[in-house]
Design a protein around this motif. Structure first.
Motif, short mmCIF file in Angstrom:
data_model
loop_
_atom_site.label_atom_id
_atom_site.label_comp_id
_atom_site.label_asym_id
_atom_site.label_seq_id
_atom_site.Cartn_x
_atom_site.Cartn_y
_atom_site.Cartn_z
N PRO A 1 0.80 -1.23 0.00
CA PRO A 1 0.00 0.00 0.00
C PRO A 1 0.83 1.28 0.00
O PRO A 1 0.30 2.36 -0.21
N THR A 2 2.14 1.18 0.18
CA THR A 2 2.99 2.38 0.24
C THR A 2 3.55 2.80 -1.12
O THR A 2 4.23 3.82 -1.20
N VAL A 3 3.28 2.05 -2.17
CA VAL A 3 3.81 2.39 -3.49
C VAL A 3 3.26 3.75 -3.94
O VAL A 3 2.06 4.02 -3.81
N MET A 4 4.18 4.57 -4.46
CA MET A 4 3.81 5.90 -4.94
C MET A 4 3.80 5.92 -6.47
O MET A 4 4.62 5.25 -7.11
N ASN A 5 2.87 6.69 -7.04
CA ASN A 5 2.81 6.87 -8.49
C ASN A 5 2.50 8.34 -8.75
O ASN A 5 1.47 8.84 -8.33
N LYS A 6 3.41 9.00 -9.44
CA LYS A 6 3.26 10.43 -9.77
C LYS A 6 2.99 11.26 -8.52
O LYS A 6 2.12 12.13 -8.51
N GLY A 7 3.73 10.96 -7.45
CA GLY A 7 3.63 11.74 -6.22
C GLY A 7 2.46 11.40 -5.32
O GLY A 7 2.27 12.05 -4.29
N LYS A 8 1.67 10.39 -5.68
CA LYS A 8 0.52 10.00 -4.86
C LYS A 8 0.67 8.56 -4.42
O LYS A 8 1.15 7.71 -5.17
N ARG A 9 0.24 8.30 -3.19
CA ARG A 9 0.27 6.93 -2.67
C ARG A 9 -0.92 6.17 -3.27
O ARG A 9 -2.06 6.44 -2.96
N THR A 10 -0.61 5.24 -4.17
CA THR A 10 -1.66 4.49 -4.87
C THR A 10 -1.66 3.02 -4.50
O THR A 10 -2.63 2.32 -4.76
N GLY A 11 -0.57 2.54 -3.93
CA GLY A 11 -0.43 1.11 -3.72
C GLY A 11 0.00 0.45 -5.02
O GLY A 11 -0.10 1.05 -6.09
N GLY A 12 0.49 -0.76 -4.92
CA GLY A 12 0.92 -1.47 -6.11
C GLY A 12 1.41 -2.86 -5.80
O GLY A 12 1.33 -3.32 -4.66
N VAL A 13 1.92 -3.53 -6.82
CA VAL A 13 2.41 -4.89 -6.69
C VAL A 13 3.92 -4.85 -6.48
O VAL A 13 4.63 -4.13 -7.20
N ARG A 14 4.40 -5.61 -5.54
CA ARG A 14 5.82 -5.76 -5.31
C ARG A 14 6.18 -7.24 -5.37
O ARG A 14 5.32 -8.11 -5.19
N ILE A 15 7.47 -7.49 -5.58
CA ILE A 15 8.01 -8.85 -5.63
C ILE A 15 9.00 -9.01 -4.50
O ILE A 15 9.81 -8.12 -4.23
N ARG A 16 8.95 -10.18 -3.86
CA ARG A 16 9.99 -10.55 -2.91
C ARG A 16 10.29 -12.04 -3.11
O ARG A 16 9.50 -12.77 -3.70
N ILE A 17 11.43 -12.44 -2.64
CA ILE A 17 11.81 -13.83 -2.74
C ILE A 17 11.25 -14.53 -1.50
O ILE A 17 11.49 -14.09 -0.37
N PRO A 18 10.45 -15.58 -1.69
CA PRO A 18 9.81 -16.23 -0.56
C PRO A 18 10.82 -16.98 0.32
O PRO A 18 11.93 -17.31 -0.13
N ALA A 19 10.42 -17.24 1.53
CA ALA A 19 11.26 -17.98 2.46
C ALA A 19 11.55 -19.37 1.88
O ALA A 19 10.75 -19.93 1.12
N ALA A 20 12.67 -19.92 2.26
CA ALA A 20 13.05 -21.25 1.80
C ALA A 20 11.92 -22.23 2.12
O ALA A 20 11.34 -22.20 3.20
N GLY A 21 11.62 -23.07 1.17
CA GLY A 21 10.58 -24.08 1.38
C GLY A 21 9.19 -23.63 0.94
O GLY A 21 8.28 -24.44 0.92
N ALA A 22 9.02 -22.35 0.60
CA ALA A 22 7.71 -21.89 0.13
C ALA A 22 7.39 -22.54 -1.21
O ALA A 22 8.27 -22.71 -2.05
N LYS A 23 6.17 -22.92 -1.40
CA LYS A 23 5.75 -23.60 -2.62
C LYS A 23 4.94 -22.65 -3.49
O LYS A 23 4.15 -21.86 -2.99
N ALA A 24 5.14 -22.75 -4.80
CA ALA A 24 4.36 -21.95 -5.74
C ALA A 24 2.92 -22.41 -5.73
O ALA A 24 2.62 -23.56 -5.39
N ALA A 25 2.01 -21.51 -6.11
CA ALA A 25 0.59 -21.84 -6.20
C ALA A 25 0.43 -23.03 -7.14
O ALA A 25 1.23 -23.24 -8.05
N ALA A 26 -0.60 -23.81 -6.93
CA ALA A 26 -0.85 -25.02 -7.74
C ALA A 26 -0.73 -24.73 -9.23
O ALA A 26 -1.32 -23.78 -9.73
N GLN A 27 0.05 -25.53 -9.89
CA GLN A 27 0.28 -25.34 -11.32
C GLN A 27 -0.82 -25.94 -12.12
O GLN A 27 -1.25 -26.89 -12.26
#
Length: 114
Positions: A88-114
């Protein structure tokens, strides 16, 4: 009806990753996107295995997150796992709009069902 249902998008939006989702990158492509003023621009997009979630248009912040974990060659990112989440802290053109971020999951995390 949610706004995301009324106005569907071809690409991931923040509403799509709340709660967060762990996915496996299948490829990174360059796509031509339409801007608001009828112009187009080329953007890199991450695609994910199994059609679990729509492609994500990569901004510099998200690109750097993947690059830090998996190297600077995007062709080598296929098969690697990332977590997409709403920030929710992502800024766009000077306004807080929220957005999508990427992080590397903790070891052992599984991807969503393929």
């Amino acid at each position: 009806m949610k706004r995301s249902d009324a106005f569907p998008s071809k690409y991931v939006k923040q509403e799509d990753v709340d709660p967060p989702v762990v996915v496996t990158i299948s490829k990174v492509t360059t796509e031509t996107l339409q801007k608001d003023n009828d112009e187009t621009e080329e953007k890199s997009c991450a695609h994910f295995e199994g059609g679990v979630i729509k492609p994500l248009v990569l901004n510099l912040t998200n690109w750097l997150s993947i690059e830090a974990a998996y190297g600077d060659e995007s062709n080598a990112w296929a098969g690697h796992v990332v977590e997409l989440y709403r920030d929710p802290t992502v800024m766009n053109k000077g306004k807080r709009t929220g957005g999508v971020r990427i992080r590397i999951p903790a070891a052992g995390a599984k991807a969503a069902a393929q």
